[in-house]
Design an enzyme around this catalytic site. Structure first.
Site, PDB file in Angstrom:
ATOM      1  N   ASP A  76     -80.840 -54.990 -38.054  1.00 13.71           N
ATOM      2  CA  ASP A  76     -81.108 -56.564 -37.556  1.00 13.71           C
ATOM      3  C   ASP A  76     -81.535 -56.463 -36.124  1.00 13.71           C
ATOM      4  O   ASP A  76     -80.852 -56.792 -35.289  1.00 13.71           O
ATOM      5  CB  ASP A  76     -80.008 -57.183 -38.026  1.00 13.71           C
ATOM      6  N   ALA A  77     -82.872 -56.218 -35.978  1.00 12.30           N
ATOM      7  CA  ALA A  77     -83.314 -56.130 -34.804  1.00 12.30           C
ATOM      8  C   ALA A  77     -84.369 -57.189 -34.032  1.00 12.30           C
ATOM      9  O   ALA A  77     -84.621 -57.410 -32.909  1.00 12.30           O
ATOM     10  CB  ALA A  77     -83.893 -54.862 -34.341  1.00 12.30           C
ATOM     11  N   LYS A  78     -84.836 -57.899 -35.192  1.00 13.03           N
ATOM     12  CA  LYS A  78     -86.129 -59.042 -34.932  1.00 13.03           C
ATOM     13  C   LYS A  78     -86.840 -58.694 -33.906  1.00 13.03           C
ATOM     14  O   LYS A  78     -87.180 -59.339 -33.047  1.00 13.03           O
ATOM     15  CB  LYS A  78     -85.121 -60.237 -34.677  1.00 13.03           C
ATOM     16  N   ARG A  79     -87.525 -57.325 -34.178  1.00 12.06           N
ATOM     17  CA  ARG A  79     -88.493 -56.815 -33.071  1.00 12.06           C
ATOM     18  C   ARG A  79     -89.812 -57.575 -33.627  1.00 12.06           C
ATOM     19  O   ARG A  79     -90.039 -58.278 -34.551  1.00 12.06           O
ATOM     20  CB  ARG A  79     -88.752 -55.604 -33.244  1.00 12.06           C
TER      21      ARG A  79
END
EC number: 4.1.1.23
Length: 274
Positions: A94-97
């Site tokens: 869950d990095a939302k890059r």
């Protein structure tokens, strides 16, 4: 892990639960602070207790990056432990890059080559060239933010254009030109309720990653009623309600009990399609 393997695991475990490893050094039981690596010690115990009842884990990178190098080491050790001991688990960063193409390519290399995860969450705001580098890896998944569960989701995601199309609907439609239901999923918050009906009209066959069950108040029954498809199509995440259910030395045992309760509820919901 491909889509069919994921569905087979859901059928086998009678579960579509994802346990969110949002591990905060300030919230874990105090006795673990004596450990050489308290974050990994906590994660390992939680994983061992909950693995029979879930099909995925979702470490939130912010909780690890907040501790600098030490946190990143704990994150890598957690992923290695999962890959070696629970290879059937679907692991989501869950990095939302999401950045310009060459930067996204580096993020993709980090999560898919260096660390060997199954999926990464990606923000779609910068468009096609910020997303497609993640889609070049066979057997890996992009999980695109579509309609999130936070209050601020109304600021942009529900705004409409001159033809009445909402922004999240535009994201769903446009992104299908980049990927398909074999390599792309969407984040849809559990608190969005009947909005799942609108989403399924556009993406009937895609998997949806659904945060917001438990501490955020989302209803599992409502999510399943409006969001489930013939292949389940849901990965429902619970973080705080499971991993912080107890602060004593029984924390892992209680987390396992909470995960089991959710798994039993999910087994009931799966009867409709299996």
């Amino acid at each position: 892990m491909n889509k069919q393997q994921l569905f087979e695991n859901i059928k086998k475990k009678q579960s579509f639960l994802c346990v969110g490893l949002d591990t905060d050094i300030k919230k874990i039981p105090e006795h673990l602070l004596k450990e050489e690596d308290p974050i990994f010690a906590f994660n390992k115990a939680i994983i061992d207790a909950t693995a029979p009842y879930c099909i995925a884990y979702k470490p939130n990178l912010a909780f690890y990056e907040s501790m600098g190098v030490k946190g990143w080491i704990s994150f890598e050790k957690t992923i290695q432990y999962l890959n070696e001991n629970y290879p059937d688990q679907f692991i989501i960063a869950d990095a939302k890059r999401g950045d310009i193409g060459n930067t996204s390519a580096m993020y993709a290399r980090t999560f898919f080559e260096e660390i060997n995860l199954d999926a990464v969450t990606v923000a779609p705001y910068m468009g096609e060239d910020s997303v497609t580098p993640f889609l070049t890896y066979e057997g890996k998944w992009v999980i695109l933010l579509a309609l999130t569960s936070n209050k601020g989701s109304h600021d942009f995601q529900l705004t409409t254009d001159t033809e009445g199309e909402r922004l999240f609907e535009k994201v769903l439609r446009k992104s299908q030109e980049w990927g398909n239901d074999q390599n792309m999923m969407y984040v849809v918050g559990a608190t969005q309720g009947r909005m799942f009906e609108d989403i399924r009209k556009i993406v009937p066959n895609h998997f949806l990653l659904v945060p917001g069950i438990g501490a955020q108040g989302g209803s599992l029954e409502e999510v399943c009623k409006y969001g489930m498809n013939k292949e389940c199509g849901l990965i429902v995440n619970s973080s705080r309600a499971i991993i912080y259910a107890d602060k004593t030395e029984r924390f892992a045992e209680v987390a396992g009990e909470e995960a089991h309760k959710v798994q039993q509820q999910m087994a009931e919901q799966l009867k409709a399609i299996l």
